[in-house]
Design an enzyme around this catalytic site. Structure first.
Site, PDB file in Angstrom:
ATOM      1  N   LYS A 197       0.855  -1.191   0.000  1.00  0.00           N
ATOM      2  CA  LYS A 197       0.000   0.000   0.000  1.00  0.00           C
ATOM      3  C   LYS A 197       0.888   1.237   0.000  1.00  0.00           C
ATOM      4  CE  LYS A 197      -4.374   0.501   2.464  1.00  0.00           C
ATOM      5  NZ  LYS A 197      -4.960   0.427   3.810  1.00  0.00           N
TER       6      LYS A 197
HETATM    7  C1  E4P Z   1      -8.391   1.179   3.963  1.00  0.00           C
HETATM    8  O1  E4P Z   1      -7.563   0.494   3.445  1.00  0.00           O
HETATM    9  C2  E4P Z   1      -8.213   1.835   5.254  1.00  0.00           C
HETATM   10  O2  E4P Z   1      -7.455   0.966   6.070  1.00  0.00           O
HETATM   11  C3  E4P Z   1      -9.488   2.100   6.002  1.00  0.00           C
HETATM   12  O3  E4P Z   1     -10.612   1.738   5.251  1.00  0.00           O
HETATM   13  C4  E4P Z   1      -9.562   3.460   6.595  1.00  0.00           C
HETATM   14  O4  E4P Z   1     -10.785   3.589   7.270  1.00  0.00           O
HETATM   15  P1  E4P Z   1     -11.057   4.718   8.369  1.00  0.00           P
HETATM   16  O5  E4P Z   1     -11.341   5.983   7.659  1.00  0.00           O
HETATM   17  O6  E4P Z   1     -12.269   4.208   9.092  1.00  0.00           O
HETATM   18  O7  E4P Z   1      -9.834   4.782   9.241  1.00  0.00           O
END
Ligand code: E4P
Length: 218
Positions: free
Chosen positions: A83
């Site tokens: 990522k």
């Molecule tokens: C996606 O890959 C992220 O880890 C996640 O969906 C972020 O979500 P949040 O906005 O609830 O922290």
């Protein structure tokens, strides 16, 4: 539609994977911190449990270090998706890692223009954060619709739209209506999707009536 589970909690991943509903897992530095676990150990463990892509996020923000980190993370298991953030250097790292044969999830996407760039950089996934947009009174689901429309216009874009920052079953439903490829869903939301009061009521009645028959299947 594919479901990824958005967590670094092994017990949740194991429990949900047993239903066959989990096509992959996403983590981020905040989820790793919350788990209290060693990053490399937890990613390796998740990759053992789930066959599909497991997102592991780089910590650096400059191209050279992101690339080095990404290469190291990719060695944990074949199903690691590295990522990287949707920044100039993140897109460069995306391109380099993709060309090296690594799956890449470009994260922290908040606009359709950013999603176009992620696709052009060869991302495997782009992660638009809809909950965080909703939080600032911008319709996150409209962004998903826009990205899906744009990607459909260009069949050479192979990037999958991974709906992230999902906060409710309604988010999942709307993403499915639009036709997003993947939703990464917190375990609590995935469990909420199972429940329906009429299912509970109907099951209670069937259990009670079955008992009245005095029969046993086993
Ligand atoms: C996606 O890959 C992220 O880890 C996640 O969906 C972020 O979500 P949040 O906005 O609830 O922290």
């Amino acid at each position: 539609m594919k479901f990824f589970v958005d967590t670094a909690e092994i017990d949740d991943i194991r429990d949900l994977a047993a239903t066959g509903l989990v096509d992959g897992v996403t983590t981020n530095p905040s989820l790793i911190h919350k788990s209290g676990r060693n990053f490399f150990e937890v990613i390796a463990q998740i990759c053992d449990i789930v066959d599909g892509p497991v997102s592991a996020e780089v910590a650096a923000t400059d191209f050279d270090t992101m690339l080095a980190e990404g290469k190291k993370l990719a060695k944990i298991a074949n199903n690691v998706a590295v990522k990287v953030p949707l920044t100039h250097d993140g897109l460069k790292a995306c391109r380099a890692l993709t060309q090296a044969g690594t799956m890449v999830n470009v994260t922290l996407c908040f606009s359709a223009n950013q999603a176009i760039l992620a696709a052009k950089a060869g991302a495997t996934f782009v992660s638009p954060f809809i909950g965080r947009l909703d939080d600032i009174a911008v319709e996150g689901m409209q962004l998903i619709a826009d990205i899906c429309t744009i990607y459909d216009n260009y069949p050479n874009f192979t990037t999958e739209v991974l709906v992230a920052s999902v906060r409710s079953p309604l988010h999942v439903l709307e993403a499915a209506r639009i036709g997003a490829h993947v939703a990464t869903v917190p375990p609590s939301v995935l469990r909420q999707m199972v429940n329906h009061p009429l299912t509970e009521k109907g099951l209670a009645a069937f259990v009670a009536d079955w008992q009245k028959t005095g029969q046993s299947i086993l």
